[in-house]
Design a protein around this motif. Structure first.
Motif, PDB file in Angstrom:
ATOM      1  N   ARG A 157      -6.726 -14.699   3.770  1.00 19.73           N
ATOM      2  CA  ARG A 157      -6.546 -13.271   3.478  1.00 19.73           C
ATOM      3  C   ARG A 157      -5.163 -13.069   2.893  1.00 19.73           C
ATOM      4  O   ARG A 157      -4.305 -13.932   2.986  1.00 19.73           O
ATOM      5  CB  ARG A 157      -6.739 -12.425   4.725  1.00 19.73           C
ATOM      6  N   SER A 158      -4.976 -11.917   2.327  1.00 19.33           N
ATOM      7  CA  SER A 158      -3.631 -11.564   1.854  1.00 19.33           C
ATOM      8  C   SER A 158      -3.251 -10.220   2.444  1.00 19.33           C
ATOM      9  O   SER A 158      -4.106  -9.410   2.815  1.00 19.33           O
ATOM     10  CB  SER A 158      -3.573 -11.533   0.327  1.00 19.33           C
ATOM     11  N   VAL A 159      -1.951 -10.022   2.528  1.00 24.34           N
ATOM     12  CA  VAL A 159      -1.395  -8.781   3.047  1.00 24.34           C
ATOM     13  C   VAL A 159      -0.427  -8.239   2.002  1.00 24.34           C
ATOM     14  O   VAL A 159       0.471  -8.955   1.548  1.00 24.34           O
ATOM     15  CB  VAL A 159      -0.651  -9.004   4.383  1.00 24.34           C
ATOM     16  N   ILE A 160      -0.620  -6.983   1.640  1.00 20.39           N
ATOM     17  CA  ILE A 160       0.271  -6.301   0.714  1.00 20.39           C
ATOM     18  C   ILE A 160       1.246  -5.470   1.547  1.00 20.39           C
ATOM     19  O   ILE A 160       0.832  -4.726   2.428  1.00 20.39           O
ATOM     20  CB  ILE A 160      -0.516  -5.383  -0.236  1.00 20.39           C
ATOM     21  N   GLU A 161       2.528  -5.613   1.245  1.00 18.78           N
ATOM     22  CA  GLU A 161       3.559  -4.887   1.991  1.00 18.78           C
ATOM     23  C   GLU A 161       4.630  -4.383   1.042  1.00 18.78           C
ATOM     24  O   GLU A 161       4.773  -4.878  -0.079  1.00 18.78           O
ATOM     25  CB  GLU A 161       4.236  -5.809   3.010  1.00 18.78           C
ATOM     26  N   GLY A 162       5.401  -3.432   1.523  1.00 18.02           N
ATOM     27  CA  GLY A 162       6.601  -2.993   0.808  1.00 18.02           C
ATOM     28  C   GLY A 162       6.330  -2.476  -0.592  1.00 18.02           C
ATOM     29  O   GLY A 162       7.137  -2.717  -1.492  1.00 18.02           O
TER      30      GLY A 162
ATOM     31  N   ASP B  15      -5.771  -9.082  -7.894  1.00 17.92           N
ATOM     32  CA  ASP B  15      -6.111 -10.182  -8.813  1.00 17.92           C
ATOM     33  C   ASP B  15      -5.512 -11.500  -8.339  1.00 17.92           C
ATOM     34  O   ASP B  15      -6.174 -12.544  -8.367  1.00 17.92           O
ATOM     35  CB  ASP B  15      -5.626  -9.872 -10.228  1.00 17.92           C
ATOM     36  N   GLU B  16      -4.267 -11.474  -7.898  1.00 18.04           N
ATOM     37  CA  GLU B  16      -3.623 -12.694  -7.400  1.00 18.04           C
ATOM     38  C   GLU B  16      -4.306 -13.179  -6.127  1.00 18.04           C
ATOM     39  O   GLU B  16      -4.478 -14.387  -5.917  1.00 18.04           O
ATOM     40  CB  GLU B  16      -2.128 -12.462  -7.151  1.00 18.04           C
ATOM     41  N   SER B  17      -4.733 -12.252  -5.285  1.00 18.90           N
ATOM     42  CA  SER B  17      -5.456 -12.631  -4.063  1.00 18.90           C
ATOM     43  C   SER B  17      -6.761 -13.339  -4.418  1.00 18.90           C
ATOM     44  O   SER B  17      -7.125 -14.337  -3.784  1.00 18.90           O
ATOM     45  CB  SER B  17      -5.739 -11.384  -3.219  1.00 18.90           C
ATOM     46  N   ARG B  18      -7.461 -12.832  -5.401  1.00 16.77           N
ATOM     47  CA  ARG B  18      -8.684 -13.517  -5.859  1.00 16.77           C
ATOM     48  C   ARG B  18      -8.353 -14.905  -6.399  1.00 16.77           C
ATOM     49  O   ARG B  18      -9.051 -15.872  -6.115  1.00 16.77           O
ATOM     50  CB  ARG B  18      -9.371 -12.690  -6.943  1.00 16.77           C
ATOM     51  N   ARG B  19      -7.294 -14.983  -7.206  1.00 13.75           N
ATOM     52  CA  ARG B  19      -6.898 -16.273  -7.784  1.00 13.75           C
ATOM     53  C   ARG B  19      -6.583 -17.278  -6.681  1.00 13.75           C
ATOM     54  O   ARG B  19      -6.864 -18.462  -6.809  1.00 13.75           O
ATOM     55  CB  ARG B  19      -5.673 -16.080  -8.692  1.00 13.75           C
TER      56      ARG B  19
ATOM     57  N   GLN C 230       5.368  -6.908  -1.918  1.00 16.20           N
ATOM     58  CA  GLN C 230       5.318  -8.268  -1.385  1.00 16.20           C
ATOM     59  C   GLN C 230       3.868  -8.581  -1.061  1.00 16.20           C
ATOM     60  O   GLN C 230       3.175  -7.781  -0.429  1.00 16.20           O
ATOM     61  CB  GLN C 230       6.160  -8.385  -0.118  1.00 16.20           C
ATOM     62  N   LEU C 231       3.413  -9.743  -1.495  1.00 15.81           N
ATOM     63  CA  LEU C 231       2.073 -10.226  -1.190  1.00 15.81           C
ATOM     64  C   LEU C 231       2.219 -11.507  -0.370  1.00 15.81           C
ATOM     65  O   LEU C 231       2.916 -12.434  -0.776  1.00 15.81           O
ATOM     66  CB  LEU C 231       1.296 -10.521  -2.471  1.00 15.81           C
ATOM     67  N   THR C 232       1.581 -11.527   0.786  1.00 15.36           N
ATOM     68  CA  THR C 232       1.606 -12.694   1.658  1.00 15.36           C
ATOM     69  C   THR C 232       0.195 -13.246   1.759  1.00 15.36           C
ATOM     70  O   THR C 232      -0.749 -12.499   2.047  1.00 15.36           O
ATOM     71  CB  THR C 232       2.105 -12.306   3.063  1.00 15.36           C
ATOM     72  N   VAL C 233       0.036 -14.526   1.507  1.00 13.51           N
ATOM     73  CA  VAL C 233      -1.262 -15.193   1.600  1.00 13.51           C
ATOM     74  C   VAL C 233      -1.301 -15.942   2.923  1.00 13.51           C
ATOM     75  O   VAL C 233      -0.408 -16.739   3.229  1.00 13.51           O
ATOM     76  CB  VAL C 233      -1.485 -16.145   0.408  1.00 13.51           C
ATOM     77  N   ILE C 234      -2.355 -15.653   3.719  1.00 13.51           N
ATOM     78  CA  ILE C 234      -2.440 -16.187   5.075  1.00 13.51           C
ATOM     79  C   ILE C 234      -3.738 -16.976   5.255  1.00 13.51           C
ATOM     80  O   ILE C 234      -4.816 -16.389   5.317  1.00 13.51           O
ATOM     81  CB  ILE C 234      -2.405 -15.046   6.118  1.00 13.51           C
ATOM     82  N   PRO C 235      -3.647 -18.307   5.366  1.00 18.02           N
ATOM     83  CA  PRO C 235      -4.837 -19.079   5.729  1.00 18.02           C
ATOM     84  C   PRO C 235      -5.192 -18.772   7.183  1.00 18.02           C
ATOM     85  O   PRO C 235      -4.308 -18.473   7.985  1.00 18.02           O
ATOM     86  CB  PRO C 235      -4.393 -20.540   5.578  1.00 18.02           C
ATOM     87  N   GLY C 236      -6.452 -18.813   7.508  1.00 19.96           N
ATOM     88  CA  GLY C 236      -6.828 -18.501   8.878  1.00 19.96           C
ATOM     89  C   GLY C 236      -8.089 -19.205   9.322  1.00 19.96           C
ATOM     90  O   GLY C 236      -8.777 -19.847   8.527  1.00 19.96           O
ATOM     91  N   LEU C 237      -8.386 -19.083  10.596  1.00 20.66           N
ATOM     92  CA  LEU C 237      -9.605 -19.639  11.165  1.00 20.66           C
ATOM     93  C   LEU C 237     -10.722 -18.604  11.244  1.00 20.66           C
ATOM     94  O   LEU C 237     -11.893 -18.949  11.123  1.00 20.66           O
ATOM     95  CB  LEU C 237      -9.328 -20.204  12.563  1.00 20.66           C
ATOM     96  N   SER C 238     -10.356 -17.345  11.463  1.00 20.63           N
ATOM     97  CA  SER C 238     -11.387 -16.315  11.604  1.00 20.63           C
ATOM     98  C   SER C 238     -12.094 -16.089  10.272  1.00 20.63           C
ATOM     99  O   SER C 238     -11.629 -16.527   9.217  1.00 20.63           O
ATOM    100  CB  SER C 238     -10.773 -15.009  12.112  1.00 20.63           C
TER     101      SER C 238
END
Length: 150
Positions: free
Chosen positions: A82-87, A109-113, A68-76
């Motif tokens: 950032r993205s988080v790889i899980e599972g 690669d998807e995180s870069r995209r 699972q890849l989660t893409v997280i917009p953030g302020l920091s």
């Protein structure tokens, strides 16, 4: 491994995904492959969220890996994403084949995209082999993680 396809998971893949999640000492105690009801509800929530990517690796019409890849917009970090790889799981028959590397490379690669500036993941403290695997792929153990079970 040209016969490998990495694609979004479908509801019909859930039983195979959950079986892989349960196929290790940690997962065996916390997963319930005999009752897919909670997984189906979670899958529907994930499918409705464009920031969630539940992926499967398929070879010869058989699910042999998942993450699972989660893409997280953030302020920091100056408003970075950032993205988080899980599972991350690879079927027992496929371990050592390079499939895990391919799955992680897809996620990077998807995180870069998606214009992420950072890819992160956590791994249970007892998974020494997984830690060496992630380090070989360039990940650095830079933080200490904390969890609170609710």
């Amino acid at each position: 491994m040209s016969d490998l396809e990495i694609r979004p998971a479908a509801v019909s893949d859930l039983a195979e995904i959950v079986a892989m999640l349960a196929d290790d000492p940690l997962g065996a105690g916390r997963e319930s492959p005999d009752d897919l009801t909670p997984y189906l509800a979670a899958f529907r929530r994930l499918a409705d969220d464009p920031h969630q990517h539940v992926m499967v690796a398929v070879r010869a019409d058989r699910v042999v890996g998942t993450l699972q890849l989660t893409v997280i917009p953030g302020l920091s970090r100056r408003g970075s994403t950032r993205s988080v790889i899980e599972g991350v799981r690879v079927h027992g028959d496929e371990r050592g084949s390079g499939l895990g590397t391919q799955l992680i490379q897809w996620a990077v690669d998807e995180s870069r995209r998606q214009e992420c500036q950072l890819v992160q993941l956590t791994s249970d403290a007892t998974r020494a082999d997984a830690h060496r695997f992630y380090e070989r792929l360039g990940f650095v153990a830079s933080h200490v993680g904390f969890k609170l079970t609710l």
